[in-house]
Structures are given as structure tokens and as C-alpha cells.
Design a protein around this motif. Sequence first.
Motif, PDB file in Angstrom:
ATOM      1  N   THR A  78      31.960  36.487  39.782  1.00  0.00           N
ATOM      2  CA  THR A  78      30.809  35.954  40.496  1.00  0.00           C
ATOM      3  C   THR A  78      30.954  36.160  41.999  1.00  0.00           C
ATOM      4  O   THR A  78      32.066  36.100  42.533  1.00  0.00           O
ATOM      5  CB  THR A  78      30.660  34.453  40.220  1.00  0.00           C
ATOM      6  OG1 THR A  78      29.693  33.876  41.119  1.00  0.00           O
ATOM      7  CG2 THR A  78      31.974  33.713  40.436  1.00  0.00           C
ATOM      8  N   PRO A  79      29.838  36.360  42.711  1.00  0.00           N
ATOM      9  CA  PRO A  79      29.918  36.403  44.174  1.00  0.00           C
ATOM     10  C   PRO A  79      30.002  35.020  44.802  1.00  0.00           C
ATOM     11  O   PRO A  79      30.373  34.888  45.972  1.00  0.00           O
ATOM     12  CB  PRO A  79      28.616  37.104  44.568  1.00  0.00           C
ATOM     13  CG  PRO A  79      27.651  36.741  43.481  1.00  0.00           C
ATOM     14  CD  PRO A  79      28.474  36.667  42.221  1.00  0.00           C
ATOM     15  N   VAL A  80      29.642  33.975  44.039  1.00  0.00           N
ATOM     16  CA  VAL A  80      29.636  32.610  44.579  1.00  0.00           C
ATOM     17  C   VAL A  80      30.954  31.947  44.227  1.00  0.00           C
ATOM     18  O   VAL A  80      31.086  31.179  43.272  1.00  0.00           O
ATOM     19  CB  VAL A  80      28.444  31.808  44.036  1.00  0.00           C
ATOM     20  CG1 VAL A  80      28.396  30.422  44.700  1.00  0.00           C
ATOM     21  CG2 VAL A  80      27.134  32.539  44.301  1.00  0.00           C
ATOM     22  N   THR A  81      31.958  32.270  45.012  1.00  0.00           N
ATOM     23  CA  THR A  81      33.303  31.773  44.771  1.00  0.00           C
ATOM     24  C   THR A  81      34.124  31.947  46.037  1.00  0.00           C
ATOM     25  O   THR A  81      33.692  32.604  46.991  1.00  0.00           O
ATOM     26  CB  THR A  81      33.966  32.533  43.606  1.00  0.00           C
ATOM     27  OG1 THR A  81      35.250  31.950  43.328  1.00  0.00           O
ATOM     28  CG2 THR A  81      34.152  34.014  43.923  1.00  0.00           C
ATOM     29  N   PHE A  82      35.319  31.370  46.041  1.00  0.00           N
ATOM     30  CA  PHE A  82      36.219  31.587  47.159  1.00  0.00           C
ATOM     31  C   PHE A  82      36.774  33.014  47.084  1.00  0.00           C
ATOM     32  O   PHE A  82      36.817  33.638  46.019  1.00  0.00           O
ATOM     33  CB  PHE A  82      37.360  30.569  47.147  1.00  0.00           C
ATOM     34  CG  PHE A  82      38.275  30.684  48.327  1.00  0.00           C
ATOM     35  CD1 PHE A  82      37.792  30.557  49.619  1.00  0.00           C
ATOM     36  CD2 PHE A  82      39.622  30.939  48.151  1.00  0.00           C
ATOM     37  CE1 PHE A  82      38.628  30.690  50.718  1.00  0.00           C
ATOM     38  CE2 PHE A  82      40.471  31.063  49.242  1.00  0.00           C
ATOM     39  CZ  PHE A  82      39.966  30.940  50.526  1.00  0.00           C
ATOM     40  N   LEU A  83      37.221  33.529  48.202  1.00  0.00           N
ATOM     41  CA  LEU A  83      37.667  34.913  48.327  1.00  0.00           C
ATOM     42  C   LEU A  83      38.696  35.308  47.267  1.00  0.00           C
ATOM     43  O   LEU A  83      38.685  36.433  46.762  1.00  0.00           O
ATOM     44  CB  LEU A  83      38.274  35.136  49.715  1.00  0.00           C
ATOM     45  CG  LEU A  83      37.403  34.793  50.925  1.00  0.00           C
ATOM     46  CD1 LEU A  83      38.230  34.885  52.199  1.00  0.00           C
ATOM     47  CD2 LEU A  83      36.192  35.721  50.998  1.00  0.00           C
ATOM     48  N   ALA A  84      39.588  34.395  46.922  1.00  0.00           N
ATOM     49  CA  ALA A  84      40.737  34.742  46.089  1.00  0.00           C
ATOM     50  C   ALA A  84      40.367  35.211  44.691  1.00  0.00           C
ATOM     51  O   ALA A  84      41.101  36.008  44.093  1.00  0.00           O
ATOM     52  CB  ALA A  84      41.677  33.539  45.988  1.00  0.00           C
ATOM     53  N   SER A  85      39.262  34.727  44.141  1.00  0.00           N
ATOM     54  CA  SER A  85      38.897  35.099  42.770  1.00  0.00           C
ATOM     55  C   SER A  85      38.826  36.603  42.612  1.00  0.00           C
ATOM     56  O   SER A  85      39.209  37.154  41.575  1.00  0.00           O
ATOM     57  CB  SER A  85      37.546  34.481  42.381  1.00  0.00           C
ATOM     58  OG  SER A  85      37.575  33.079  42.482  1.00  0.00           O
ATOM     59  N   ALA A  86      38.324  37.291  43.625  1.00  0.00           N
ATOM     60  CA  ALA A  86      38.237  38.750  43.595  1.00  0.00           C
ATOM     61  C   ALA A  86      39.388  39.410  44.345  1.00  0.00           C
ATOM     62  O   ALA A  86      39.900  40.455  43.915  1.00  0.00           O
ATOM     63  CB  ALA A  86      36.908  39.207  44.201  1.00  0.00           C
ATOM     64  N   SER A  87      39.837  38.829  45.445  1.00  0.00           N
ATOM     65  CA  SER A  87      40.870  39.465  46.267  1.00  0.00           C
ATOM     66  C   SER A  87      42.176  39.660  45.513  1.00  0.00           C
ATOM     67  O   SER A  87      42.896  40.641  45.739  1.00  0.00           O
ATOM     68  CB  SER A  87      41.130  38.640  47.528  1.00  0.00           C
ATOM     69  OG  SER A  87      40.021  38.675  48.402  1.00  0.00           O
ATOM     70  N   ALA A  88      42.508  38.732  44.614  1.00  0.00           N
ATOM     71  CA  ALA A  88      43.742  38.874  43.845  1.00  0.00           C
ATOM     72  C   ALA A  88      43.719  40.133  42.990  1.00  0.00           C
ATOM     73  O   ALA A  88      44.753  40.757  42.763  1.00  0.00           O
ATOM     74  CB  ALA A  88      43.964  37.642  42.972  1.00  0.00           C
ATOM     75  N   ALA A  89      42.524  40.531  42.521  1.00  0.00           N
ATOM     76  CA  ALA A  89      42.390  41.785  41.770  1.00  0.00           C
ATOM     77  C   ALA A  89      42.443  42.978  42.711  1.00  0.00           C
ATOM     78  O   ALA A  89      43.080  43.996  42.411  1.00  0.00           O
ATOM     79  CB  ALA A  89      41.090  41.782  40.971  1.00  0.00           C
ATOM     80  N   LEU A  90      41.787  42.870  43.857  1.00  0.00           N
ATOM     81  CA  LEU A  90      41.802  43.967  44.824  1.00  0.00           C
ATOM     82  C   LEU A  90      43.224  44.268  45.295  1.00  0.00           C
ATOM     83  O   LEU A  90      43.567  45.422  45.565  1.00  0.00           O
ATOM     84  CB  LEU A  90      40.922  43.614  46.023  1.00  0.00           C
ATOM     85  CG  LEU A  90      39.420  43.471  45.740  1.00  0.00           C
ATOM     86  CD1 LEU A  90      38.704  42.939  46.975  1.00  0.00           C
ATOM     87  CD2 LEU A  90      38.825  44.801  45.295  1.00  0.00           C
ATOM     88  N   MET A  91      44.068  43.249  45.380  1.00  0.00           N
ATOM     89  CA  MET A  91      45.457  43.459  45.791  1.00  0.00           C
ATOM     90  C   MET A  91      46.263  44.216  44.746  1.00  0.00           C
ATOM     91  O   MET A  91      47.361  44.694  45.020  1.00  0.00           O
ATOM     92  CB  MET A  91      46.121  42.113  46.104  1.00  0.00           C
ATOM     93  CG  MET A  91      45.515  41.388  47.299  1.00  0.00           C
ATOM     94  SD  MET A  91      45.595  42.349  48.823  1.00  0.00           S
ATOM     95  CE  MET A  91      47.351  42.297  49.142  1.00  0.00           C
ATOM     96  N   LEU A  92      45.724  44.326  43.533  1.00  0.00           N
ATOM     97  CA  LEU A  92      46.333  45.153  42.486  1.00  0.00           C
ATOM     98  C   LEU A  92      45.655  46.518  42.415  1.00  0.00           C
ATOM     99  O   LEU A  92      45.869  47.270  41.457  1.00  0.00           O
ATOM    100  CB  LEU A  92      46.216  44.440  41.132  1.00  0.00           C
ATOM    101  CG  LEU A  92      47.075  43.189  40.963  1.00  0.00           C
ATOM    102  CD1 LEU A  92      46.596  42.373  39.757  1.00  0.00           C
ATOM    103  CD2 LEU A  92      48.543  43.570  40.794  1.00  0.00           C
ATOM    104  N   ASN A  93      44.832  46.807  43.424  1.00  0.00           N
ATOM    105  CA  ASN A  93      44.058  48.056  43.467  1.00  0.00           C
ATOM    106  C   ASN A  93      43.080  48.177  42.298  1.00  0.00           C
ATOM    107  O   ASN A  93      42.712  49.285  41.892  1.00  0.00           O
ATOM    108  CB  ASN A  93      44.994  49.274  43.499  1.00  0.00           C
ATOM    109  CG  ASN A  93      45.802  49.336  44.775  1.00  0.00           C
ATOM    110  OD1 ASN A  93      45.273  49.134  45.865  1.00  0.00           O
ATOM    111  ND2 ASN A  93      47.106  49.580  44.647  1.00  0.00           N
ATOM    112  N   ALA A  94      42.673  47.042  41.770  1.00  0.00           N
ATOM    113  CA  ALA A  94      41.672  47.032  40.701  1.00  0.00           C
ATOM    114  C   ALA A  94      40.280  46.991  41.320  1.00  0.00           C
ATOM    115  O   ALA A  94      40.033  46.208  42.246  1.00  0.00           O
ATOM    116  CB  ALA A  94      41.869  45.820  39.792  1.00  0.00           C
ATOM    117  N   PRO A  95      39.341  47.798  40.833  1.00  0.00           N
ATOM    118  CA  PRO A  95      37.972  47.715  41.333  1.00  0.00           C
ATOM    119  C   PRO A  95      37.327  46.406  40.902  1.00  0.00           C
ATOM    120  O   PRO A  95      37.660  45.856  39.843  1.00  0.00           O
ATOM    121  CB  PRO A  95      37.280  48.924  40.693  1.00  0.00           C
ATOM    122  CG  PRO A  95      38.085  49.222  39.475  1.00  0.00           C
ATOM    123  CD  PRO A  95      39.498  48.836  39.792  1.00  0.00           C
ATOM    124  N   VAL A  96      36.418  45.905  41.719  1.00  0.00           N
ATOM    125  CA  VAL A  96      35.748  44.628  41.438  1.00  0.00           C
ATOM    126  C   VAL A  96      34.239  44.832  41.446  1.00  0.00           C
ATOM    127  O   VAL A  96      33.681  45.414  42.379  1.00  0.00           O
ATOM    128  CB  VAL A  96      36.139  43.558  42.481  1.00  0.00           C
ATOM    129  CG1 VAL A  96      35.283  42.306  42.319  1.00  0.00           C
ATOM    130  CG2 VAL A  96      37.620  43.205  42.349  1.00  0.00           C
TER     131      VAL A  96
END
Length: 394
Positions: A78-96
Motif C-alpha cells: 500500500t502507498p498509505v503506510t510508513f516508509l519501512a513497509s516498502a523500503s525494507a524490500a528496496l534495500m534487498l534490491n526488490a522492485p516495489v
Amino acid sequence: MFYPYSRQHITQEDQDAVLEALHSDFLTQGPKLAGFENDLARYLGDNCQALACNNGTSALWIAYSALGLGPKAGLLTTPVTFLASASAALMLNAPVALADVDPDTGLLTAETIEKALKHSSIPIRAITVVHLGGQAGELEEICRVAKEHNCFVIEDACHGLGATVRTSDGSRSYLGSSRFSDVAVFSFHAIKHLSLGEGGACISRNLELMEKMRLLRNHGMTRNPEDWDHAPEAGAPWYYEMHAPSFNMRLPEMEAALGISQLKRLDEANRKRREIARLYKQELAGTPYLECPERPDDSSRHAWHLYPVKIDFEQLGRSRTEVMNALKAKGVGTQVHYIPLYRQPWYRKRNYPFLEGAETYYNRTLSIPMYPQLSSEDVLYISDVLKTVLKTNR
């Protein structure tokens, strides 16, 4: 008197528990950690296991890493969340990828997820469902959609500790118990339901997944002889092996002790939150330009981490900033949960689209004070101030 939008609750019992841990033989990796994990798993039930770590972002990273997210295995959330929900995946080089939300609740739905999966240009391996503010949402239906698309489900239950979800068979489970997910994560940040300062946890009923996450929490290191490849001698007491690199994301004994203490009064604190939500609904009913969040018929389905009212700022003729400053001047703190991820510079540079439901929710939402220490008189004062501010012209 100033009322922040949230506040930690530390008792004498909490302080005594921390001091006991400080005076013990262990400051890390000791019996308090195991005790907290056992108590949390027992509370959530459903045969789940708990793995405590140093914060909620680490819990997300551990879960995503254990599920294999990476360059060819992306995340939908979801876009309505704190940064970490997606950033933790981005730090694994996973697309979001981002799915839209219900404009009234701010939650992902089975329909918006289905639509996003069908139109996604990236390979989606997992879906993170955020229990925004402590709501259950369509968790069972989302799980069904995820299975149809061969996706893992992660519950970001950082707001939802103590809330329940009623299922199609009539039974009930706690949010974050991983009954409808492969893994759930919690945060124990200072203003969460358990206030450890920082801290987090991964919850799962999958034993193999739990073992992966246990290794990831501690440098990818194992001292278990059954997992060794090249032990120098049988039962070598000093020996350990690392089969994959990771970080130190352990939870100290003092914070684990604080968690054990606070977990004992979680249900009572949530009961108070539900009573506060009832009073707000009663006191703010009929206020022009304002809508209260819906209270579920089954009160236990909501943890009320937040109390986000919806305000029609355009019709009111005042900006959200003006309203927030006017409330602050009268001692009432507020916050916005959350700025949609696609509005952040990192996402905008990558041409993430604005989403209609998320925009509608964001443009109207304002979180007013919600924490167990609020008395009935406090709620009445905050409600009166809010009504007065909304009646005031420019």
C-alpha cells in the motif's frame, strides 16, 4: 496541558522489570528474550512462533529476506503506510509496486490488489498488507487472491497488536498471528501498543521460515552442530558457521523485560482505546466538515493505534496546516498518517503514479490524540477544541 497524538505508557512495574534485567548476568541473548518471545507467541495463539528483534524495520527486512525477495522477486504493498513497509524490500534490491486503497479506510482490498497484480510490470513474489491504525480489513479475501497469484502474504501488524479478525468459518484470530499470512511483523516503537523504545518481532507458524529468520537476526550465524558443514572436531564448543551474511538485529534483555511487563496489561490498554474511540464517536457526531472512523460491530476487531478523523478541508475553507496549528495552540497535537509513498522524492523520480483512493484518503485524514492514559474529561476537551476550531472562519 498538551495532548500529543500518541504517548508511551511506562509504569513502575515496567521500570522494575528493566532494572532487574540490568542487574542480571545477561544484557543480551539471555532468558528475558526467550521469555518475551514465548509470552508474545502464547498471546497470539494459533500455534505461532515469535522472533523478537531490534525494531520493526528489521523485522520487515528479516521477513522479506527469508521469503526470497530480490531483483527478480518484488513486493506489492500500500502507498498509505510508513516508509519501512516498502523500503525494507528496496534495500534487498526488490522492485516495489503499489496498489490503491479504499478511500474511506486507507486499507488495501482484495479488489485493488487483484487489479494491481494484473497490471504490474514487475514480478511480484509477496504482498504486504498493512493493518493501518489497527484495522483488520479484508485479510482473508486478500489471502485468497494472493494464493491464486502464487504470492506470499506479509502482515504489517505494527498498529494491530490485540485486534482480532473474524473469519468465514466464524472463528476468530488475532491480527499478526499469521493465520492468513506467511509471516507477520510488529513494531514496539515508543508509541506502539508495547512501548519498548524500539523493538520488533516476526511471527510465523512455518518452522522452516522461522529458522531462516532466526539466522538472519544474528549475522547469519549458527552454533548448532546439526547445521555445520566443516566442524573441526565433534562438539567443538567455540565453533560457529555463517552460511549467508546478515546483520546484528538482536533485542537487548532490558527491552525484552519491558515487553514482558507491558504485555500483561495489553488487553486492558486496548479496552481503554476502544472506550476512547466510542467517546470520540459520540462527542464528534454531527460536527460539520468532519467524519469519524467507523467502529466495527465487533469492537475487538480494531486495536485503535490511531484515531484518524476525516476533514473536508476544501469545504471548510482552511488548510490542514492551519487546522493543525490552531489545534496545537489550544494544546491538541495531531499528525497525518501517512504521506503516500508515491509522493516521496525517491518514488517521484521513478514515475510512480498517484492513486485515486490513496489521494482521497490522504487529503482528508488527520490523527487526533489516542492513547490509554486519556480520561473521559480529556476526550471531551479534545473534542470541544476540535469542534471549536472547525467552526472558526479564516
